[in-house]
Design an enzyme around this catalytic site. Sequence first.
Site, PDB file in Angstrom:
ATOM      1  N   ARG A 255       0.849  -1.192   0.000  1.00 27.14           N
ATOM      2  CA  ARG A 255       0.000   0.000   0.000  1.00 27.14           C
ATOM      3  C   ARG A 255       0.880   1.236   0.000  1.00 27.14           C
ATOM      4  O   ARG A 255       1.827   1.330   0.782  1.00 27.14           O
ATOM      5  CB  ARG A 255      -0.925  -0.012   1.217  1.00 27.14           C
ATOM      6  CG  ARG A 255      -2.085   0.963   1.135  1.00 27.14           C
ATOM      7  CD  ARG A 255      -3.114   0.632   2.209  1.00 27.14           C
ATOM      8  NE  ARG A 255      -3.699  -0.693   2.021  1.00 27.14           N
ATOM      9  CZ  ARG A 255      -4.476  -1.293   2.917  1.00 27.14           C
ATOM     10  NH1 ARG A 255      -4.754  -0.686   4.062  1.00 27.14           N
ATOM     11  NH2 ARG A 255      -4.957  -2.490   2.668  1.00 27.14           N
ATOM     12  N   ARG A 270       2.217   1.493  10.308  1.00 24.18           N
ATOM     13  CA  ARG A 270       1.702   1.904   8.985  1.00 24.18           C
ATOM     14  C   ARG A 270       2.857   1.843   7.987  1.00 24.18           C
ATOM     15  O   ARG A 270       3.666   2.763   7.900  1.00 24.18           O
ATOM     16  CB  ARG A 270       1.116   3.320   9.062  1.00 24.18           C
ATOM     17  CG  ARG A 270       0.335   3.733   7.811  1.00 24.18           C
ATOM     18  CD  ARG A 270      -0.177   5.163   7.945  1.00 24.18           C
ATOM     19  NE  ARG A 270      -1.099   5.291   9.054  1.00 24.18           N
ATOM     20  CZ  ARG A 270      -2.396   5.027   9.007  1.00 24.18           C
ATOM     21  NH1 ARG A 270      -2.935   4.624   7.874  1.00 24.18           N
ATOM     22  NH2 ARG A 270      -3.153   5.190  10.072  1.00 24.18           N
ATOM     23  N   GLU A 342      -7.058   0.201  15.146  1.00 25.58           N
ATOM     24  CA  GLU A 342      -7.598  -0.888  14.325  1.00 25.58           C
ATOM     25  C   GLU A 342      -6.539  -1.953  14.025  1.00 25.58           C
ATOM     26  O   GLU A 342      -5.427  -1.641  13.615  1.00 25.58           O
ATOM     27  CB  GLU A 342      -8.115  -0.325  12.998  1.00 25.58           C
ATOM     28  CG  GLU A 342      -8.634  -1.392  12.035  1.00 25.58           C
ATOM     29  CD  GLU A 342      -8.608  -0.958  10.591  1.00 25.58           C
ATOM     30  OE1 GLU A 342      -8.571  -1.853   9.716  1.00 25.58           O
ATOM     31  OE2 GLU A 342      -8.603   0.255  10.324  1.00 25.58           O
ATOM     32  N   SER A 345     -10.651  -5.790  10.374  1.00 25.36           N
ATOM     33  CA  SER A 345     -11.963  -5.283   9.974  1.00 25.36           C
ATOM     34  C   SER A 345     -12.664  -6.369   9.180  1.00 25.36           C
ATOM     35  O   SER A 345     -12.030  -7.307   8.688  1.00 25.36           O
ATOM     36  CB  SER A 345     -11.829  -4.008   9.125  1.00 25.36           C
ATOM     37  OG  SER A 345     -11.180  -4.298   7.906  1.00 25.36           O
ATOM     38  N   ARG A 382       0.492  -5.622  12.697  1.00 29.50           N
ATOM     39  CA  ARG A 382      -0.211  -4.893  13.758  1.00 29.50           C
ATOM     40  C   ARG A 382      -0.537  -5.812  14.935  1.00 29.50           C
ATOM     41  O   ARG A 382      -0.538  -5.372  16.086  1.00 29.50           O
ATOM     42  CB  ARG A 382      -1.484  -4.255  13.204  1.00 29.50           C
ATOM     43  CG  ARG A 382      -1.198  -3.120  12.244  1.00 29.50           C
ATOM     44  CD  ARG A 382      -2.444  -2.328  11.890  1.00 29.50           C
ATOM     45  NE  ARG A 382      -2.103  -1.224  11.004  1.00 29.50           N
ATOM     46  CZ  ARG A 382      -2.951  -0.257  10.645  1.00 29.50           C
ATOM     47  NH1 ARG A 382      -4.199  -0.266  11.104  1.00 29.50           N
ATOM     48  NH2 ARG A 382      -2.559   0.718   9.839  1.00 29.50           N
TER      49      ARG A 382
END
Length: 415
Positions: A255, A270, A342, A345, A382
């Site tokens: 990403r 991140r 987070e 999800s 994470r």
Amino acid sequence: MLDSRLLRENPDLIKESLRRRGVELDIEALVRLEIDHRQALQGAEELRARQNSAGKRIASLEGAEKEAAIAEVSELAAEQKEAASKADDLGEELYAALLEVPNLVAEDAADGLTEQDADEIKRVGDPAGSGADHAALGESLGIIDTERAAKVSGSRFGYLKGKGALLELALVRWAMDHLVEAGHIPMIPPVLVRERALEGTGFFPEAREQVYEIPKDELYLVGTSEVSLAAYHSDEILDEEDLPLRYAGFSTCFRREAGTYGKDTAGIFRVHQFDKVEMFVFTTPDASAAEHDRLLEVEESLVRQLEIPYRVVNVAAGDLGASAAKKYDIEAWFPGEQNYREITSCSNTTDYQARRLKVRYRTGSGNVVAHTLNGTACAVGRTILAILENHQQPDGSVVIPEALRSYTGFDSIEP
């Protein structure tokens, strides 16, 4: 992609969904374009019918009448070709416009436009007190090296070393074993895909700026194996008795993190490259809501076994991706930040992706567009950070959650 019939039958439903998302689109112009396209198609078909009818008369004619009929057929053929070309152009314009329209927001999705508007559903576990953050822990334990990664690859990359690397491998196998037990088929999918896979899953055009491109080969690096798994059955008609089809994909993900300059620059929370175990499901429309709840329970079960305090939130409409009608996030407690962040999800994308990818299933009354859902079973990086922060000890070591010890082969990581 939305069913174009909604433009004719219920444009107000689309407008209300866009309002909840905070998205401005000219739906009236889209309605007019859909009408123009249908009329152009009808006109082309009428000309084709006239051309065929005139052609059939030629054999029974002679002399001047035959020549006139041939001229008429030739003229109709030219008109039909022009009309068909116009219909095709309008069809392409309509398709491109529909790609810009996000999925209809579910009635029970939370209202609001930002991350802060998410509706908290519940909290589980007791948040620990303050402690070192994951960046400091990774360095002191000698298991995360972002300094050398920056030398090799630039910012937002990291090396996992020693027991940190073994912890990742343990998490992947542990998560995959649980998903297989829950009825998911394990998959290691491609991470390079064609544009249609990203367009079909709704990442294009909305999130194009987040995707790495390989222009020479006309391929793209996925940001989640959801893309490869969704496209697996593209252009297929499934058997209803085979549904639900549940997959579990492990892949490295990429990403660009465009627009996040200065945000989460420390550590590996991140980053541009990360690994995930992702669930993906094809099911029927009447079962998709229950399947969404099932995916959430699978995710919660895994986080509970890792003894990480967390909360579940119903994501606000304005914070949903284009393809999601409703999404739940699981946010782990991070003592170093004194905040929930987070880590997984799960989304119900209803028929939005399947319609773009042409995934249907057979029924006694015809073929029906399937529903698709996705959920992150383990965002590995994470999850490692959440383990480090929540299981750190006064002496600077980190205790491995009991559920993982048979996979890691060690009980703790010491400085």
